[in-house]
Write a protein that holds these residues in place. Structure first.
Motif, PDB file in Angstrom:
ATOM      1  N   LEU A 107      -7.740  -2.640   7.488  1.00 38.16           N
ATOM      2  CA  LEU A 107      -7.763  -2.649   6.087  1.00 38.16           C
ATOM      3  C   LEU A 107      -9.191  -1.408   6.046  1.00 38.16           C
ATOM      4  CD1 LEU A 107      -7.253  -5.181   3.920  1.00 38.16           C
ATOM      5  CD2 LEU A 107      -5.791  -4.036   4.624  1.00 38.16           C
ATOM      6  N   LEU A 133       1.401  -1.147   0.066  1.00 38.28           N
ATOM      7  CA  LEU A 133       0.079   0.372   0.057  1.00 38.28           C
ATOM      8  C   LEU A 133       0.578   1.086   0.181  1.00 38.28           C
ATOM      9  CD1 LEU A 133      -2.124  -1.292   2.553  1.00 38.28           C
ATOM     10  CD2 LEU A 133      -3.058  -1.227   0.293  1.00 38.28           C
ATOM     11  N   THR A 183      -6.328  -6.924  -2.308  1.00 37.38           N
ATOM     12  CA  THR A 183      -5.044  -5.970  -1.112  1.00 37.38           C
ATOM     13  C   THR A 183      -5.446  -6.836   0.220  1.00 37.38           C
ATOM     14  OG1 THR A 183      -6.186  -3.665  -1.456  1.00 37.38           O
ATOM     15  CG2 THR A 183      -5.106  -3.701   0.579  1.00 37.38           C
TER      16      THR A 183
END
Length: 394
Positions: A351, A319, A377
């Motif tokens: 997250l 990220l 992700t």
């Protein structure tokens, strides 16, 4: 695709994982009732060469390298829904009244299925065993599924364990984690106030449990504001108050429920002491009997510092370092992942899912829906953790 750079493979798999997430969302199942979800997960794993075994009734455990003599790390996803209504009109909204995936466990399950798929394709590139835990009953049914999984040997031989959760309170694209306390110790309160009922026009002849209860709610708010120091460290909330049947009758009984959240044993002891003192004082003041029942829930979720370092490294790679922080931690929520973290070193991380300045519905809200953009992700994070902790075969 290179095992060290799975982005293309994750992207290719993401649409299928989104479809699975929506399917699970349509068919929510409560804790220890996740029969359909268990069957879906089992089929996915068996198609990819795993040999999943039942655990905690409706959960599953699967090893990437079942007979591996080296280190084992575990990754966990939760399967169950909440006993609540869904208010959305989404195409994949719940088909079952009073059952809904309003915490995102459908998304967490889809993430771990994606991890299982990619790990299976690159099984020989992983320098250790990865144990996948699909856990039932995180939402507290019969004390939660994590304890049962541990009792049935789900962590046998496991060196470390990792878990994640979506969190609409944090901006999308951010990861939050810290060593030490992440989530709170949970206690449940059940309070019964017994007075003397009568006609609403003659309160002087009654001992009104509603008035006593109203004062008790106010007084309990001083447990933290006047019972703890400037650092706080506790939350006391009354979340249910029921009494009476009509407009002109003072009832005999009022009932309340609530919760206490704390992050350290000394704080817990102080808060419980003050709650009992306040209850006793209100009972004496209003000449009512108050029965206080305190049920201990999940313990504090404590993250291991070394495991957190791994999550931070991977989060920076996935990220960007500027997107990883410990801001606004710990949270006062509770999680039975805490039992896993008591048993072996662990890291649990969030997250972010808040979309810009939008008032994104939070977990446990009837309008909540897991953000499918978090699936790739989450897959990337878990795969990165596997590479960081296990590396390539020796």
């Amino acid at each position: 695709m290179s095992w060290t750079d799975p982005r293309a493979e994750i992207a290719a798999l993401s649409e299928r994982l989104r479809e699975i997430r929506h399917d699970i969302h349509r068919h929510p199942e409560l804790g220890f009732e996740e029969v359909r979800t268990q069957a879906l997960v089992r089929a996915w794993l068996e198609e990819r060469g795993y040999q999943p075994r039942n655990c905690a009734e409706t959960g599953l455990v699967a090893d990437l390298h079942p007979n591996h003599s080296g280190p084992t790390i575990a990754l966990r996803a939760d399967l169950d829904c909440l006993p609540m209504h869904e208010s959305t009109d989404l195409p994949h909204c719940s088909l079952h009244p009073h059952k809904a995936h309003k915490c995102g466990h459908d998304g967490h399950t889809a993430i771990l299925l994606g991890v299982a798929d990619i790990l299976a394709r690159h099984r020989e590139s992983v320098g250790g065993n990865v144990r996948l835990l699909f856990q039932p009953a995180e939402e507290g049914v019969r004390g939660g599924g994590a304890k049962v999984m541990i009792e049935e040997g789900a962590l046998a031989g496991v060196r470390e364990i990792y878990g994640l959760h979506n969190w609409p309170g944090y901006p999308k694209g951010e990861l939050r984690v810290q060593p030490g306390p992440m989530l709170a110790q949970v206690h449940m309160l059940e309070i019964t106030i017994r007075g003397k009922g009568g006609h609403g026009s003659q309160p002087q002849l009654c001992r009104d449990p509603i008035v006593a209860g109203a004062h008790l709610i106010g007084a309990l708010q001083t447990v933290v504001s006047r019972g703890l120091g400037y650092a706080g460290g506790g939350v006391v909330s009354i979340t249910q108050f029921s009494a009476g049947t009509t407009h002109n009758v003072i009832p005999d009984v009022a009932r309340m429920k609530g919760t206490i959240r704390t992050f350290a044993p000394s704080t817990t002891e102080r808060v419980l002491e003050r709650v009992r003192e306040v209850v006793s004082g209100v009972a004496a003041t209003f000449a009512v009997d108050i029965d206080l029942q305190i049920e201990i829930g999940y313990p504090v979720l404590m993250n291991d510092a070394r495991c957190v370092e791994a999550v931070v490294r991977v989060g920076a790679a996935v990220l960007g370092a500027e997107q990883v922080s410990n801001a606004d931690l710990p949270l006062a929520g509770g999680e039975d992942f805490a039992y896993f973290a008591q048993a072996v070193p662990a890291a649990y991380f969030f997250l972010g899912a808040r979309r810009g300045e939008e008032d994104t519905p939070v977990c446990h809200h009837p309008d909540f829906d897991f953000d499918d953009d978090l699936i790739p992700t989450g897959v990337a994070m878990f795969l990165g953790i596997v590479r960081d902790r296990l590396g390539a075969p020796a």
